[in-house]
Design an enzyme around this catalytic site. Structure first.
Site, mmCIF file in Angstrom:
data_model
loop_
_atom_site.group_PDB
_atom_site.id
_atom_site.type_symbol
_atom_site.label_atom_id
_atom_site.label_comp_id
_atom_site.label_asym_id
_atom_site.label_seq_id
_atom_site.Cartn_x
_atom_site.Cartn_y
_atom_site.Cartn_z
ATOM 1 N N ASN A 92 36.920 35.838 34.816
ATOM 2 C CA ASN A 92 37.489 36.975 34.078
ATOM 3 C C ASN A 92 38.379 37.751 35.045
ATOM 4 O OD1 ASN A 92 38.031 39.285 32.629
ATOM 5 N ND2 ASN A 92 35.971 40.134 32.796
ATOM 6 N N LYS A 95 40.379 40.122 34.477
ATOM 7 C CA LYS A 95 40.599 41.530 34.104
ATOM 8 C C LYS A 95 42.104 41.853 34.178
ATOM 9 C CE LYS A 95 36.031 42.402 35.880
ATOM 10 N NZ LYS A 95 34.992 43.366 36.148
ATOM 11 N N HIS A 130 32.894 42.658 26.434
ATOM 12 C CA HIS A 130 32.672 42.926 27.862
ATOM 13 C C HIS A 130 32.277 44.396 28.034
ATOM 14 C CE1 HIS A 130 33.489 43.532 32.118
ATOM 15 N NE2 HIS A 130 33.330 42.227 32.250
ATOM 16 N N GLU A 166 33.208 46.590 30.002
ATOM 17 C CA GLU A 166 34.352 47.511 30.165
ATOM 18 C C GLU A 166 34.982 47.839 28.813
ATOM 19 O OE1 GLU A 166 36.324 45.162 33.159
ATOM 20 O OE2 GLU A 166 34.660 45.594 34.500
ATOM 21 N N GLU A 211 25.312 40.136 31.330
ATOM 22 C CA GLU A 211 25.944 40.837 32.448
ATOM 23 C C GLU A 211 25.333 42.233 32.587
ATOM 24 O OE1 GLU A 211 30.057 39.156 33.342
ATOM 25 O OE2 GLU A 211 30.347 40.632 31.787
ATOM 26 N N GLY A 231 30.954 44.279 39.272
ATOM 27 C CA GLY A 231 31.929 44.872 40.181
ATOM 28 C C GLY A 231 31.319 45.791 41.229
ATOM 29 N N SER A 238 28.675 40.341 39.920
ATOM 30 C CA SER A 238 28.785 40.093 41.366
ATOM 31 C C SER A 238 28.284 38.706 41.778
ATOM 32 C CB SER A 238 28.050 41.188 42.154
ATOM 33 O OG SER A 238 28.633 42.449 41.884
#
Ligand code: PEP
Length: 252
Positions: A9, A11, A96, A98, A168, A174, A214
């Site tokens: 991904n 991003k 996701h 985010e 996730e 991140g 991560s």
């Protein structure tokens, strides 16, 4: 045995030029004898068509990072499932964390997107995961259950063959902090049980559940060797060919 899927991904990273460079390096260095692993890259919308062209004769497949659930119309700034499918993408990341936190996407929206993606022949990578606060206050299982049940509402048993779930934990995305292989495997087992309750044991056993948060070359092998972890959704470590390739190699 379930196949493994390693997906990058990207991003909001990489323009057209750096997309070409990164994908070319991945293809050139990738072991083409990977028997049990599928590899997917998910660049920004602006690079998708180029990515599809570049990967045509390779084992790398392409996915988008988002889509809208309507077919077309007055939805400024949005891209439909049909548009993504039309340029040759096979996958689309949906829900996701985010998108959920920064852009306020609800389980209801995510459910509509999943159903639309399936209808158009795309394979959704459906992301779920708890925040640190939810893990610490004991609501993690309830949160995952709500995300899975509401996200998959109305999805048929046969459509489940085309869905991938990415677990996730938000606190691991991140941040450099990874769920331990045991924590991740336990969460994946819980999600698999939820899917068994919703459908049946063969749907649950065939479901690919990726871990994301991560994942990097240093921890990939241990995570990917757990029985319920069927691959990874990789953010930061997918932006360099060498680290992405080393995760791919750890999956085999
Ligand atoms: C992600 O964004 O899906 C992700 C897992 O990011 P990272 O690998 O950087 O934690």
């Amino acid at each position: 045995m379930r196949r493994k899927i390693i997906a990058g991904n990207w991003k909001m990273n990489n323009n057209l030029k750096s997309t070409v460079e990164l994908i070319s390096e991945i293809i050139n260095k990738m072991d083409n004898h990977l028997e049990n692993t599928d590899v997917v890259v998910c660049p920004p919308f602006t690079s998708l068509e180029t990515a599809v062209e570049l990967t045509k004769n390779s084992k790398v497949r392409v996915g988008a990072q988002n889509m809208f659930y309507e077919k077309n119309g007055a939805f400024t700034g949005e891209v439909s499932a049909e548009m993504i499918k039309n340029i040759g993408c096979e996958y689309v990341i949906i829900g996701h964390s985010e998108r959920r936190t920064i852009f306020g996407e609800s389980n209801e929206w995510i459910n509509k997107k999943i159903k639309k993606a399936l209808e158009e022949g795309l394979k959704p990578i459906f992301c779920i995961g708890e925040t640190l606060e939810e893990r610490q206050n004991g609501t993690m299982e309830q949160v995952l259950k709500t995300q899975v049940f509401e996200g998959l509402s109305g999805v048929t048993e046969s459509q489940m063959a085309n869905i991938i779930i990415a677990y996730e934990p938000v606190w691991a995305i991140g941040t450099g902090v990874t769920a331990s292989p045991e924590q991740a495997d336990e969460a994946h087992k819980y999600v698999r049980n939820l899917v068994e309750n919703l459908y049946n044991s063969s749907v649950a056993q065939e479901l690919i559940i990726q871990y994301g948060g991560s994942m990097k070359p240093e921890n990939a092998k241990e995570l990917l060797s757990k029985p319920n972890i069927d691959g990874g959704l990789i953010g930061g470590a997918s932006l360099k060919a060498d680290s992405f390739l080393s995760i791919i190699n750890a999956s085999n």
